[in-house]
Design an enzyme around this catalytic site. Structure first.
Site, short mmCIF file in Angstrom:
data_model
loop_
_atom_site.label_atom_id
_atom_site.label_comp_id
_atom_site.label_asym_id
_atom_site.label_seq_id
_atom_site.Cartn_x
_atom_site.Cartn_y
_atom_site.Cartn_z
N GLU A 267 0.84 -1.20 0.00
CA GLU A 267 0.00 0.00 0.00
C GLU A 267 0.87 1.24 0.00
OE1 GLU A 267 -2.88 0.19 3.17
OE2 GLU A 267 -3.48 -1.90 2.90
N GLU A 321 -13.40 6.32 -1.64
CA GLU A 321 -14.38 5.63 -0.79
C GLU A 321 -15.16 6.66 0.02
OE1 GLU A 321 -13.04 1.52 0.69
OE2 GLU A 321 -11.23 2.72 0.80
N LYS A 324 -16.17 6.03 3.85
CA LYS A 324 -15.14 5.65 4.82
C LYS A 324 -15.11 6.64 5.97
CE LYS A 324 -10.73 3.34 4.69
NZ LYS A 324 -9.61 2.92 3.85
N GLU A 330 -9.40 10.51 4.14
CA GLU A 330 -9.63 9.06 4.11
C GLU A 330 -10.55 8.65 2.98
OE1 GLU A 330 -8.53 6.31 5.82
OE2 GLU A 330 -6.97 7.68 6.54
#
Length: 498
Positions: A267, A321, A324, A330
């Site tokens: 990641e 996202e 999230k 985020e």
């Protein structure tokens, strides 16, 4: 005799290096499912294909996604979620059942190449960490029993935060309190020919450095020699955070006497939007980081400790996202929105076709000049019905209503479906009434590709189907929901760990 032994050791080391270098590295992207309108697995696969993505990582082993990925050739990394670790680590049969259900049942049609056992367990789940090595061994034993241990590697993604005193890299070491787990884990990785999976986030390193780390150093941007970071022990110059952390991992493993375990970055990325207290989470910075990262890996730059040896890397992540939890950043690590529209256009000139959302060679699916109007209308009806195209922009008063004729409306419906299916040539057929064109059919307020229309013309979820002779990808016939994944583009890789 001593000289002979030294030469033999050197030859063995060179052989090991050449074998490692013969393996393949890739650029990858993680994909979460915390979206209010998660794309269908078929749509995800279409996006992967259109972006020349050849490796994916799932945060679980979602059955629908594994089915959609079948027969695509895309290499898949599946994951054992953290909440399943305890059961697997305590029972060999539970591990065997997991492997049978999520790997053996799909392989080789779905090209599964690795299993991530948990994620950042050592730093987030200290109570579970004690049984992590058991889980790794049980999953691997199940692969051995199925004769898949050579094709599929087993490892666990670790947070780079467990590397203490990471600069200079030559002084780096792992948190010593974790050694009772780390040492047998590294021994497992080495004995099975696997790799250390590492999550690296220069964004957080930069944010938490209180100005010590320059932004350009975090973003892979060129630095004058006097701004480069120098390892005082090796006198090696570092031009970016990413390389420094990777080399810190190598040195930390070496400190524990493990010198031939490759590093794969599972990641890394940069958010494109943030709250007021996150001023450097911007489109430009996210674009700079990911574009420079991709070029850094694909150009075989390597790290200062291992120049010329690319580090396989997964970008976090494919989609924004929106549901999230946490700060605004985020929700904004993605390269694409839920409709498959790029958040920003990566600057990748000269870096091949990976993530080709920077291409200027756009193509469109339009009605043929001699097409039968009745057949075109049938094609429109199918696209707006079973094809699940959002045809609301064709309604009266909407951007693509005018001109109100079957050819113009067919252009919209056909091209929308074509883009939804990743611009696959098979998706532009419509009983041979359509053709692929490089001429943009945009007119007035009706802008192509339709995804750029915004709210009134965004892509809707597609259930893969076929209209008579229209042949779609075979994986499009297997449709279910939910997933997580990652990408990759092949480049030569190896690791020299000295």
């Amino acid at each position: 005799m001593a000289l002979h032994s030294c030469l033999l050791l050197l030859l063995l080391l060179l052989l090991q290096i050449s074998l490692l270098a013969a393996d393949e590295a890739f650029i990858g992207v993680n994909i979460g499912t915390s979206l209010s309108d998660m794309p269908h697995p078929t749509q995800v696969v279409a996006l992967l294909k259109s972006q020349q993505i050849h490796h994916v990582r799932l945060y679980d082993a979602d059955q629908a996604m594994l089915i959609a990925l079948a027969k695509t050739g895309i290499e898949v990394s599946v994951s054992v979620p953290n909440e399943e670790l305890l059961a697997i680590a305590q029972s060999n049969s539970t591990a065997a059942n997991w492997v049978y259900r999520n790997v053996v049942a799909h392989y080789p049609s779905t090209n599964i190449t690795s299993i991530c056992v948990g994620s950042e367990v050592l730093t987030t789940l200290p109570n579970v960490a004690k049984i992590l090595v058991n889980a790794l061994k049980y999953i691997h034993s199940a692969l051995v029993a199925s004769n898949l241990d050579r094709q599929i590697k087993v490892s666990t993604p670790l947070s780079s935060s467990m590397i203490l005193d990471s600069f200079p890299p030559s002084q780096a070491f792992f948190n010593r309190s974790l050694n009772p787990i780390l040492i047998p884990m590294l021994d497992f990785l080495q004995s099975t020919g696997s790799y250390l999976m590492l999550n690296i986030y220069p964004y957080y390193d930069y944010m938490e450095s209180n100005g010590v780390i320059p932004l350009d150093y975090a973003l892979f941007k060129p630095l004058p020699p006097n701004k480069e970071a120098i390892d005082s022990n090796t006198l090696v110059h570092y031009t970016n955070v990413f390389d420094a952390v990777v080399d810190a991992a190598y040195f930390a493993m070496s400190f524990l006497n493990f010198t031939n375990i490759p590093v794969v970055v599972t990641e890394t990325g940069w958010p494109s939007k943030g709250d007021r207290n996150e001023p450097d989470a911007t489109l430009d910075n996210a674009n700079a980081y990911n574009s420079n990262l991709i070029k850094h890996v694909l150009n075989m730059t390597g790290t200062p400790k291992h120049p010329g040896i690319a580090i396989s890397t997964y970008i976090y992540e494919l989609y924004n996202e929106d549901t999230k939890a946490g700060p605004l950043s985020e929700k904004n690590w993605g390269l694409f929105d839920a409709n498959g529209k790029p958040i920003y256009i990566l600057h990748l000139t000269g870096s091949g076709a990976v993530l080709a959302n920077d291409t200027t060679n756009q193509t469109y699916c339009v009605a043929k000049d001699d097409a039968d109007p009745k057949m075109l209308q049938a094609g429109i009806d199918w696209a707006c019905g079973p094809g699940k195209v959002d045809c609301s922009p064709l309604l009266q008063g909407q951007p693509c209503y005018e001109p109100d004729n079957v050819v113009a409306h067919a252009n919209y419906a056909f091209d929308t479906y074509y883009h939804l299916m990743g611009r696959s040539s098979e998706a532009c057929n419509f009983n041979q009434m359509a053709t692929i064109s490089t001429s943009n059919p945009s007119h007035g307020s009706c802008v192509f590709p339709p995804g750029s229309l915004g709210k009134n013309g965004t892509f809707g979820n597609v259930t893969a189907a076929s209209m008579n002779s229209t042949s779609l990808d075979s994986s499009a016939n297997n449709v279910h929901r939910s997933l997580v994944l990652v990408i990759g583009v092949v480049v030569t890789w190896g690791v020299v760990l000295l």
